[in-house]
Design a protein around this motif. Structure first.
Motif, PDB file in Angstrom:
ATOM      1  N   TYR A  59       0.832  -1.203   0.000  1.00  0.00           N
ATOM      2  CA  TYR A  59       0.000   0.000   0.000  1.00  0.00           C
ATOM      3  C   TYR A  59       0.873   1.261   0.000  1.00  0.00           C
ATOM      4  CZ  TYR A  59      -2.537   3.884   2.084  1.00  0.00           C
ATOM      5  OH  TYR A  59      -3.033   5.141   2.352  1.00  0.00           O
ATOM      6  N   LEU A  60       1.842   1.295   0.919  1.00  0.00           N
ATOM      7  CA  LEU A  60       2.672   2.500   1.033  1.00  0.00           C
ATOM      8  C   LEU A  60       3.578   2.677  -0.185  1.00  0.00           C
ATOM      9  CD1 LEU A  60       3.598   2.450   4.828  1.00  0.00           C
ATOM     10  CD2 LEU A  60       2.129   4.093   3.652  1.00  0.00           C
ATOM     11  N   SER A  61       4.230   1.597  -0.615  1.00  0.00           N
ATOM     12  CA  SER A  61       5.165   1.769  -1.743  1.00  0.00           C
ATOM     13  C   SER A  61       4.421   2.107  -3.037  1.00  0.00           C
ATOM     14  CB  SER A  61       6.077   0.552  -1.904  1.00  0.00           C
ATOM     15  OG  SER A  61       5.343  -0.625  -1.832  1.00  0.00           O
ATOM     16  N   LEU A  62       3.270   1.454  -3.262  1.00  0.00           N
ATOM     17  CA  LEU A  62       2.483   1.749  -4.474  1.00  0.00           C
ATOM     18  C   LEU A  62       1.981   3.192  -4.493  1.00  0.00           C
ATOM     19  CD1 LEU A  62       0.027  -1.151  -5.431  1.00  0.00           C
ATOM     20  CD2 LEU A  62       1.278   0.302  -7.007  1.00  0.00           C
ATOM     21  N   THR A  63       1.392   3.603  -3.369  1.00  0.00           N
ATOM     22  CA  THR A  63       0.796   4.948  -3.344  1.00  0.00           C
ATOM     23  C   THR A  63       1.870   6.049  -3.305  1.00  0.00           C
ATOM     24  OG1 THR A  63       0.467   4.725  -0.957  1.00  0.00           O
ATOM     25  CG2 THR A  63      -1.433   4.273  -2.339  1.00  0.00           C
ATOM     26  N   ILE A  64       2.999   5.780  -2.634  1.00  0.00           N
ATOM     27  CA  ILE A  64       4.076   6.782  -2.624  1.00  0.00           C
ATOM     28  C   ILE A  64       4.691   6.888  -4.030  1.00  0.00           C
ATOM     29  CG2 ILE A  64       6.415   7.290  -1.742  1.00  0.00           C
ATOM     30  CD1 ILE A  64       5.451   6.188   0.997  1.00  0.00           C
ATOM     31  N   PHE A  65       4.849   5.742  -4.706  1.00  0.00           N
ATOM     32  CA  PHE A  65       5.379   5.741  -6.077  1.00  0.00           C
ATOM     33  C   PHE A  65       4.449   6.565  -6.989  1.00  0.00           C
ATOM     34  CE2 PHE A  65       6.372   3.095 -10.071  1.00  0.00           C
ATOM     35  CZ  PHE A  65       7.596   3.715 -10.271  1.00  0.00           C
ATOM     36  N   HIS A  66       3.145   6.353  -6.837  1.00  0.00           N
ATOM     37  CA  HIS A  66       2.189   7.117  -7.643  1.00  0.00           C
ATOM     38  C   HIS A  66       2.205   8.598  -7.263  1.00  0.00           C
ATOM     39  CE1 HIS A  66      -1.819   8.809  -8.614  1.00  0.00           C
ATOM     40  NE2 HIS A  66      -1.600   8.189  -9.764  1.00  0.00           N
ATOM     41  N   PHE A  67       2.315   8.853  -5.961  1.00  0.00           N
ATOM     42  CA  PHE A  67       2.371  10.222  -5.421  1.00  0.00           C
ATOM     43  C   PHE A  67       3.507  11.011  -6.093  1.00  0.00           C
ATOM     44  CE2 PHE A  67       3.877  13.202  -2.113  1.00  0.00           C
ATOM     45  CZ  PHE A  67       2.702  13.753  -1.655  1.00  0.00           C
ATOM     46  N   MET A  68       4.656  10.352  -6.249  1.00  0.00           N
ATOM     47  CA  MET A  68       5.800  11.032  -6.893  1.00  0.00           C
ATOM     48  C   MET A  68       5.505  11.343  -8.358  1.00  0.00           C
ATOM     49  SD  MET A  68       9.129   9.249  -5.122  1.00  0.00           S
ATOM     50  CE  MET A  68       8.921   7.720  -5.956  1.00  0.00           C
ATOM     51  N   HIS A  69       4.727  10.476  -8.996  1.00  0.00           N
ATOM     52  CA  HIS A  69       4.339  10.725 -10.385  1.00  0.00           C
ATOM     53  C   HIS A  69       3.370  11.904 -10.493  1.00  0.00           C
ATOM     54  CE1 HIS A  69       6.230   6.850 -11.048  1.00  0.00           C
ATOM     55  NE2 HIS A  69       6.231   7.133 -12.338  1.00  0.00           N
ATOM     56  N   VAL A  70       2.517  12.041  -9.485  1.00  0.00           N
ATOM     57  CA  VAL A  70       1.599  13.197  -9.475  1.00  0.00           C
ATOM     58  C   VAL A  70       2.422  14.491  -9.404  1.00  0.00           C
ATOM     59  CG1 VAL A  70      -0.227  14.392  -8.183  1.00  0.00           C
ATOM     60  CG2 VAL A  70      -0.307  11.912  -8.445  1.00  0.00           C
ATOM     61  N   ILE A  71       3.432  14.483  -8.522  1.00  0.00           N
ATOM     62  CA  ILE A  71       4.273  15.682  -8.384  1.00  0.00           C
ATOM     63  C   ILE A  71       5.000  15.975  -9.696  1.00  0.00           C
ATOM     64  CG2 ILE A  71       6.319  16.632  -7.211  1.00  0.00           C
ATOM     65  CD1 ILE A  71       5.371  15.125  -4.683  1.00  0.00           C
ATOM     66  N   LEU A  72       5.572  14.937 -10.315  1.00  0.00           N
ATOM     67  CA  LEU A  72       6.267  15.139 -11.598  1.00  0.00           C
ATOM     68  C   LEU A  72       5.286  15.671 -12.651  1.00  0.00           C
ATOM     69  CD1 LEU A  72       8.717  14.892 -13.469  1.00  0.00           C
ATOM     70  CD2 LEU A  72       8.131  12.484 -13.834  1.00  0.00           C
ATOM     71  N   GLY A  73       4.087  15.108 -12.681  1.00  0.00           N
ATOM     72  CA  GLY A  73       3.075  15.572 -13.635  1.00  0.00           C
ATOM     73  C   GLY A  73       2.721  17.036 -13.420  1.00  0.00           C
ATOM     74  N   MET A  74       2.621  17.435 -12.144  1.00  0.00           N
ATOM     75  CA  MET A  74       2.303  18.841 -11.841  1.00  0.00           C
ATOM     76  C   MET A  74       3.429  19.768 -12.300  1.00  0.00           C
ATOM     77  SD  MET A  74       0.615  18.356  -8.060  1.00  0.00           S
ATOM     78  CE  MET A  74       0.473  20.106  -7.697  1.00  0.00           C
ATOM     79  N   VAL A  75       4.667  19.317 -12.119  1.00  0.00           N
ATOM     80  CA  VAL A  75       5.816  20.128 -12.560  1.00  0.00           C
ATOM     81  C   VAL A  75       5.778  20.295 -14.092  1.00  0.00           C
ATOM     82  CG1 VAL A  75       8.347  20.165 -12.765  1.00  0.00           C
ATOM     83  CG2 VAL A  75       7.280  19.505 -10.597  1.00  0.00           C
ATOM     84  N   ILE A  76       5.507  19.190 -14.796  1.00  0.00           N
ATOM     85  CA  ILE A  76       5.424  19.251 -16.267  1.00  0.00           C
ATOM     86  C   ILE A  76       4.312  20.211 -16.690  1.00  0.00           C
ATOM     87  CG2 ILE A  76       4.826  17.909 -18.341  1.00  0.00           C
ATOM     88  CD1 ILE A  76       6.216  15.481 -16.987  1.00  0.00           C
ATOM     89  N   LEU A  77       3.131  20.055 -16.071  1.00  0.00           N
ATOM     90  CA  LEU A  77       2.002  20.929 -16.427  1.00  0.00           C
ATOM     91  C   LEU A  77       2.310  22.396 -16.108  1.00  0.00           C
ATOM     92  CD1 LEU A  77      -1.259  18.977 -15.423  1.00  0.00           C
ATOM     93  CD2 LEU A  77      -0.155  19.140 -17.660  1.00  0.00           C
ATOM     94  N   LEU A  80      -4.855   7.537 -15.160  1.00  0.00           N
ATOM     95  CA  LEU A  80      -5.160   6.144 -15.520  1.00  0.00           C
ATOM     96  C   LEU A  80      -4.649   5.177 -14.445  1.00  0.00           C
ATOM     97  CD1 LEU A  80      -6.076   3.983 -17.594  1.00  0.00           C
ATOM     98  CD2 LEU A  80      -3.892   4.262 -18.740  1.00  0.00           C
ATOM     99  N   VAL A  81      -3.447   5.426 -13.951  1.00  0.00           N
ATOM    100  CA  VAL A  81      -2.860   4.537 -12.939  1.00  0.00           C
ATOM    101  C   VAL A  81      -3.704   4.541 -11.662  1.00  0.00           C
ATOM    102  CG1 VAL A  81      -0.875   4.204 -11.398  1.00  0.00           C
ATOM    103  CG2 VAL A  81      -0.496   4.637 -13.833  1.00  0.00           C
ATOM    104  N   TRP A  82      -4.174   5.721 -11.244  1.00  0.00           N
ATOM    105  CA  TRP A  82      -4.991   5.775 -10.023  1.00  0.00           C
ATOM    106  C   TRP A  82      -6.345   5.095 -10.232  1.00  0.00           C
ATOM    107  CZ3 TRP A  82      -3.568   6.547  -5.217  1.00  0.00           C
ATOM    108  CH2 TRP A  82      -4.567   6.658  -4.242  1.00  0.00           C
ATOM    109  N   VAL A  83      -6.860   5.173 -11.449  1.00  0.00           N
ATOM    110  CA  VAL A  83      -8.147   4.535 -11.768  1.00  0.00           C
ATOM    111  C   VAL A  83      -8.047   3.016 -11.579  1.00  0.00           C
ATOM    112  CG1 VAL A  83      -9.588   3.927 -13.777  1.00  0.00           C
ATOM    113  CG2 VAL A  83      -9.194   6.314 -13.204  1.00  0.00           C
ATOM    114  N   ILE A  84      -6.848   2.444 -11.777  1.00  0.00           N
ATOM    115  CA  ILE A  84      -6.647   1.005 -11.540  1.00  0.00           C
ATOM    116  C   ILE A  84      -6.278   0.764 -10.072  1.00  0.00           C
ATOM    117  CG2 ILE A  84      -5.295  -1.039 -12.180  1.00  0.00           C
ATOM    118  CD1 ILE A  84      -4.832   0.273 -14.938  1.00  0.00           C
ATOM    119  N   LEU A  85      -5.418   1.630  -9.536  1.00  0.00           N
ATOM    120  CA  LEU A  85      -4.915   1.451  -8.165  1.00  0.00           C
ATOM    121  C   LEU A  85      -6.024   1.533  -7.120  1.00  0.00           C
ATOM    122  CD1 LEU A  85      -1.634   3.140  -6.905  1.00  0.00           C
ATOM    123  CD2 LEU A  85      -3.570   2.809  -5.393  1.00  0.00           C
ATOM    124  N   PHE A  86      -6.951   2.474  -7.286  1.00  0.00           N
ATOM    125  CA  PHE A  86      -8.002   2.669  -6.276  1.00  0.00           C
ATOM    126  C   PHE A  86      -8.852   1.407  -6.048  1.00  0.00           C
ATOM    127  CE2 PHE A  86     -12.529   3.917  -5.682  1.00  0.00           C
ATOM    128  CZ  PHE A  86     -12.470   4.084  -4.311  1.00  0.00           C
TER     129      PHE A  86
END
Lengths: 93, 196
Positions: free
Chosen positions: B133-151, B183-189
């Motif tokens: 749970y922690l490693s999956l959600t933290i890994f995704h969390f970092m992708h959210v931050i990277l996505g926000m930086v790109i946007l 898309l990843v969160w739609v599967i992860l949730f």
């Protein structure tokens, strides 16, 4: 000079957004009711794959790409969904 | 020779929107998450009771709200792409700003969730479920931050008039990455919070 009209993908994407919100509500309700078991898992997984395909096809725009790109994404979703289903059934047995 | 084709960002017919390189990156990311999802599912098969009990302690409502937040954010990015295709740079930047703001909402909700778990003494070593749970959600969390930086970079360029009807590959590239994060969160949730 006239501005170009709104792209045609906006309206279908708005409907897709509404569908995604609704299906997320359905998934949450199933979880909140504490429902489980093989049939519930298959229903939740089917909803998840449908939502994923909606995002890939409409939001990401893959529905207008060649068969190769659609097959890569479709194949990915089938493999991931298949793994989850097989692992779940292994857990029952 | 048609000089128009040298100056307009038109991707090859049949290829996805945005820079082709981002799509190799997107599929590499999806592959990594796919392996994670499979590992979680097969680990669960060996510890069904533990996973079901631990899952009951998750905040399912915050997971669902975050799903709605990312779905809506993704839709805002669609609207940003639509705006730039009409030559509306300012509107494009505004839609991207709204998408980034929702990314911020996701981050805040997730931080509250992490804080609650860590405060309860839960860590990666608590049990197999929480490790995933922690490693999956933290890994995704970092992708959210990277996505926000790109946007944020794309938004800044849009605001300064760096994109146009003819040249907006950057907007589509950033948009494609953000949709992947959604898309990843739609599967992860459902996998982590719902299926039991």
């Amino acid at each position: 000079m006239n501005k170009p009209s709104q792209p045609r993908f906006v309206r279908p994407c708005t409907l897709i957004w509404l569908a995604l919100v609704t299906l997320t509500g359905v998934t949450y309700t199933i979880g909140d009711a504490g429902l489980g078991g093989r049939n519930v898992m298959l229903l939740v997984l089917a909803i998840t794959l449908l939502k994923s395909q909606m995002i890939a096809g409409y939001f990401m725009g893959l529905r207008k790409t060649s068969l190769l790109w659609r097959a890569i994404m479709g194949g990915y979703l089938i493999v991931v969904g298949g793994m989850i289903a097989i692992a779940y059934l292994m857990g029952i047995n | 020779m048609n000089t128009q084709s040298l100056t307009i960002d038109a991707h090859e017919p049949g290829t996805p929107p945005g820079d082709l390189a981002i799509w190799f990156f997107i599929f590499a990311e999806l592959l990594a998450f796919g392996v994670f999802f499979g590992s979680y599912a097969f680990a669960r098969a060996h510890h069904v009771e533990l996973f079901n009990q631990s899952q009951q302690l998750l905040n399912r409502a915050s997971g669902a709200i975050n799903a709605l937040v990312l779905i809506t954010s993704s839709y805002f990015v669609v609207r940003a792409v639509a705006a730039i295709k009409q030559g509306l740079s300012r509107q494009c930047a505004n839609w991207l700003g709204a998408a980034i703001a929702l990314g911020g909402v996701f981050i805040v909700i997730k931080l509250f969730e992490f804080h609650a778990k860590f405060s309860a003494g839960i860590s990666l070593s608590t049990n197999t479920f929480y490790m995933f749970y922690l490693s999956l959600t933290i890994f995704h969390f970092m992708h959210v931050i990277l996505g926000m930086v790109i946007l944020a970079f794309v938004m800044a360029k849009a605001r300064s008039g760096g994109y146009s009807i003819e040249h907006h590959t950057g907007v589509e590239t950033g948009a494609s990455y953000w949709h992947m994060v959604d898309l990843v969160w739609v599967i992860l949730f459902p996998l982590v919070y719902v299926i039991r």
